[in-house]
Design an enzyme around this catalytic site. Structure first.
Site, PDB file in Angstrom:
ATOM      1  N   CYS A   1       0.794  -1.206   0.017  1.00 25.14           N
ATOM      2  CA  CYS A   1       0.087  -0.076  -0.122  1.00 25.14           C
ATOM      3  C   CYS A   1       0.857   1.492   0.103  1.00 25.14           C
ATOM      4  CB  CYS A   1      -0.832   0.011   1.178  1.00 25.14           C
ATOM      5  SG  CYS A   1      -2.302   1.053   0.932  1.00 25.14           S
TER       6      CYS A   1
ATOM      7  N   HIS B   1      -3.643  -5.501   0.932  1.00 24.10           N
ATOM      8  CA  HIS B   1      -3.137  -5.759   2.129  1.00 24.10           C
ATOM      9  C   HIS B   1      -3.102  -7.412   2.152  1.00 24.10           C
ATOM     10  CE1 HIS B   1      -2.591  -1.776   4.209  1.00 24.10           C
ATOM     11  NE2 HIS B   1      -3.328  -1.427   3.308  1.00 24.10           N
TER      12      HIS B   1
ATOM     13  N   GLU C   1      -1.753  -9.334   4.421  1.00 23.53           N
ATOM     14  CA  GLU C   1      -1.792  -9.591   5.670  1.00 23.53           C
ATOM     15  C   GLU C   1      -3.024  -9.590   6.259  1.00 23.53           C
ATOM     16  OE1 GLU C   1      -1.390  -5.091   5.794  1.00 23.53           O
ATOM     17  OE2 GLU C   1      -0.879  -6.676   4.470  1.00 23.53           O
TER      18      GLU C   1
END
Length: 184
Positions: free
Chosen positions: A73, A161, A163
């Site tokens: 990002c 993202h 994660e």
């Protein structure tokens, strides 16, 4: 054991990036973005997301650290901006579930997800022009450059993202980055 540092750019999910790497058996360390690159010894660097470019600390210096770098990002955006690309406000805005089309099935970071995957991404700001040496490796209907790679310099970025749980195959991005670091 492979060691990857996660440079904390004050993003709300940074701790999850650190954990995702640890869960893969990587020696991972979360460091403040004011840490100079010469103070670390690692096989790779993750530049985390964060709220804005005014709080990126020493993050740009890691692009010269001679190890693979993955920008997530804001991390991707700072790679683009530092190396001559361009970042601008996105048309779509905040966080959303997005289908991403992977455009290069041979890319070492994103290629194994070809032809598409579902991700959780913010498009408040996004890369709108690639820096020299980079290829677009993913796109979506809300963002022209969802991922980018410069395989010659081992510099990679994803707008999404990987994660977070909302990203379907996020662990694959971390696995692929670990493999890139191990091969370097």
């Amino acid at each position: 054991m492979t060691k990857i540092v996660v440079v904390d750019n004050h993003g709300q999910f940074t701790h999850l990036e650190h954990r995702a790497l640890r869960d893969l058996g990587v020696e991972a360390e979360l460091i403040d973005n004011d840490t100079p690159p010469e103070d670390i010894d690692a096989d790779g660097v993750v530049l985390s997301g964060g709220p804005d470019m005014d709080r990126i600390g020493q993050s740009p210096a890691y692009l010269e650290a001679d190890v693979p770098v993955l920008g997530i990002c804001l991390g991707m955006q700072l790679i683009a901006e530092e190396l001559g690309g361009r970042v601008d406000s996105g048309d779509y805005g905040g966080y959303a579930d997005v289908t991403v089309e992977l455009t290069d099935e041979d890319d070492p970071l994103t290629g194994s997800l070809h032809p598409e995957t579902r991700v959780w991404a913010s498009h408040a700001d996004e890369v709108v022009e690639l820096p020299d040496g980079f290829e677009r490796t993913a796109t979506s209907d809300v963002c022209g450059i969802e991922a980018m790679s410069d395989t010659d310099r081992d510099l990679y970025g994803v707008q999404w993202h990987p994660e977070v749980a909302h990203t379907e195959e996020g662990d694959v991005i971390f696995e692929n980055f670990r493999d890139i670091c191990e091969a370097n």
